[in-house]
Design a protein around this motif. Structure first.
Motif, PDB file in Angstrom:
ATOM      1  N   MET A 116       0.856  -1.183   0.000  1.00  0.00           N
ATOM      2  CA  MET A 116       0.000   0.000   0.000  1.00  0.00           C
ATOM      3  C   MET A 116       0.897   1.240   0.000  1.00  0.00           C
ATOM      4  N   ALA A 117       0.655   2.162  -0.889  1.00  0.00           N
ATOM      5  CA  ALA A 117       1.444   3.390  -0.943  1.00  0.00           C
ATOM      6  C   ALA A 117       1.094   4.276   0.242  1.00  0.00           C
ATOM      7  N   ASN A 118       2.086   5.030   0.712  1.00  0.00           N
ATOM      8  CA  ASN A 118       1.887   5.892   1.866  1.00  0.00           C
ATOM      9  C   ASN A 118       0.726   6.852   1.685  1.00  0.00           C
ATOM     10  N   SER A 119       0.518   7.351   0.478  1.00  0.00           N
ATOM     11  CA  SER A 119      -0.542   8.329   0.243  1.00  0.00           C
ATOM     12  C   SER A 119      -1.936   7.722   0.388  1.00  0.00           C
ATOM     13  N   GLU A 120      -2.023   6.392   0.364  1.00  0.00           N
ATOM     14  CA  GLU A 120      -3.313   5.723   0.464  1.00  0.00           C
ATOM     15  C   GLU A 120      -3.700   5.417   1.907  1.00  0.00           C
ATOM     16  N   ILE A 121      -2.793   5.580   2.831  1.00  0.00           N
ATOM     17  CA  ILE A 121      -3.062   5.215   4.218  1.00  0.00           C
ATOM     18  C   ILE A 121      -3.845   6.329   4.890  1.00  0.00           C
ATOM     19  N   ALA A 122      -5.010   5.959   5.408  1.00  0.00           N
ATOM     20  CA  ALA A 122      -5.884   6.941   6.047  1.00  0.00           C
ATOM     21  C   ALA A 122      -6.054   6.690   7.537  1.00  0.00           C
ATOM     22  N   LYS A 123      -5.556   5.532   8.020  1.00  0.00           N
ATOM     23  CA  LYS A 123      -5.716   5.202   9.430  1.00  0.00           C
ATOM     24  C   LYS A 123      -4.381   4.769  10.018  1.00  0.00           C
TER      25      LYS A 123
ATOM     26  N   GLY B 248      -4.643  11.094  24.628  1.00  0.00           N
ATOM     27  CA  GLY B 248      -5.695  10.447  25.390  1.00  0.00           C
ATOM     28  C   GLY B 248      -6.615   9.612  24.507  1.00  0.00           C
ATOM     29  N   LEU B 249      -6.313   9.544  23.215  1.00  0.00           N
ATOM     30  CA  LEU B 249      -7.111   8.745  22.286  1.00  0.00           C
ATOM     31  C   LEU B 249      -6.710   7.283  22.387  1.00  0.00           C
ATOM     32  N   ASP B 250      -7.652   6.384  22.090  1.00  0.00           N
ATOM     33  CA  ASP B 250      -7.302   4.981  21.974  1.00  0.00           C
ATOM     34  C   ASP B 250      -7.019   4.698  20.494  1.00  0.00           C
ATOM     35  N   ALA B 251      -6.735   3.438  20.166  1.00  0.00           N
ATOM     36  CA  ALA B 251      -6.402   3.088  18.777  1.00  0.00           C
ATOM     37  C   ALA B 251      -7.533   3.456  17.820  1.00  0.00           C
ATOM     38  N   GLU B 252      -8.761   3.205  18.224  1.00  0.00           N
ATOM     39  CA  GLU B 252      -9.912   3.557  17.377  1.00  0.00           C
ATOM     40  C   GLU B 252     -10.019   5.070  17.207  1.00  0.00           C
ATOM     41  N   GLY B 253      -9.761   5.802  18.274  1.00  0.00           N
ATOM     42  CA  GLY B 253      -9.796   7.267  18.210  1.00  0.00           C
ATOM     43  C   GLY B 253      -8.732   7.824  17.284  1.00  0.00           C
ATOM     44  N   MET B 254      -7.546   7.214  17.307  1.00  0.00           N
ATOM     45  CA  MET B 254      -6.486   7.662  16.397  1.00  0.00           C
ATOM     46  C   MET B 254      -6.892   7.444  14.947  1.00  0.00           C
ATOM     47  N   ASP B 255      -7.550   6.318  14.684  1.00  0.00           N
ATOM     48  CA  ASP B 255      -7.967   6.015  13.316  1.00  0.00           C
ATOM     49  C   ASP B 255      -8.972   7.015  12.767  1.00  0.00           C
ATOM     50  N   ALA B 256      -9.640   7.734  13.623  1.00  0.00           N
ATOM     51  CA  ALA B 256     -10.631   8.725  13.186  1.00  0.00           C
ATOM     52  C   ALA B 256      -9.980  10.009  12.678  1.00  0.00           C
ATOM     53  N   HIS B 257      -8.662  10.139  12.852  1.00  0.00           N
ATOM     54  CA  HIS B 257      -7.961  11.371  12.466  1.00  0.00           C
ATOM     55  C   HIS B 257      -6.837  11.042  11.491  1.00  0.00           C
ATOM     56  N   GLU B 258      -7.102  11.237  10.218  1.00  0.00           N
ATOM     57  CA  GLU B 258      -6.159  10.889   9.157  1.00  0.00           C
ATOM     58  C   GLU B 258      -4.825  11.622   9.289  1.00  0.00           C
TER      59      GLU B 258
ATOM     60  N   LEU C  95      -3.081  12.100  11.811  1.00  0.00           N
ATOM     61  CA  LEU C  95      -2.176  11.455  12.757  1.00  0.00           C
ATOM     62  C   LEU C  95      -1.242  10.461  12.065  1.00  0.00           C
ATOM     63  N   VAL C  96      -1.577  10.060  10.837  1.00  0.00           N
ATOM     64  CA  VAL C  96      -0.697   9.173  10.071  1.00  0.00           C
ATOM     65  C   VAL C  96       0.668   9.841   9.876  1.00  0.00           C
ATOM     66  N   ILE C  97       0.677  11.101   9.478  1.00  0.00           N
ATOM     67  CA  ILE C  97       1.953  11.790   9.260  1.00  0.00           C
ATOM     68  C   ILE C  97       2.702  11.956  10.575  1.00  0.00           C
ATOM     69  N   VAL C  98       1.988  12.144  11.666  1.00  0.00           N
ATOM     70  CA  VAL C  98       2.639  12.245  12.983  1.00  0.00           C
ATOM     71  C   VAL C  98       3.402  10.955  13.271  1.00  0.00           C
TER      72      VAL C  98
END
Length: 105
Positions: free
Chosen positions: A1-8, A50-60, A62-65
């Motif tokens: 999967m290319a980096n640009s396609e990762i949303a979570k 303070g987010l859990d794994a599911e919470g992180m996935d809600a914010h695209e 955060l992938v770059i972070v």
């Protein structure tokens, strides 16, 4: 999967991180270091925000972070994030999603 396609955040693999870092030949040592760095980066984001794994996935964004934190740990060969010397972009994005800063009701 290319980096640009990762949303979570949960979709990020060590291969994605090595692609992001443009490591031409990945050694077993690189893989081990980046596996640990990826886990530490995710834990740091969860602890900071303070987010859990599911919470992180809600914010695209955060992938770059995660990529930037892994890059820093790889470049410095260190498995920690120095909160007093955190990248300004990383800190700004983390602060956008931090629920730790909200008053408790």
């Amino acid at each position: 999967m290319a980096n640009s396609e990762i949303a979570k955040v949960s979709d990020i693999t060590v291969t994605d991180v090595t692609d992001y870092l443009r490591i031409p030949e990945v050694t077993a040592e690189d893989t081990a270091l980046l596996t640990t760095a990826l886990n530490v980066a995710k834990q740091f984001v969860m602890s900071y925000t303070g987010l859990d794994a599911e919470g992180m996935d809600a914010h695209e964004d955060l992938v770059i972070v995660i990529y930037v934190l892994c890059s820093s740990m790889y470049d410095n060969r260190a498995y920690y994030v120095d909160k007093s010397n955190i990248n300004n972009v990383v800190e700004s994005i983390l602060n956008l999603h931090s629920i730790n800063l909200l008053p408790q009701e």
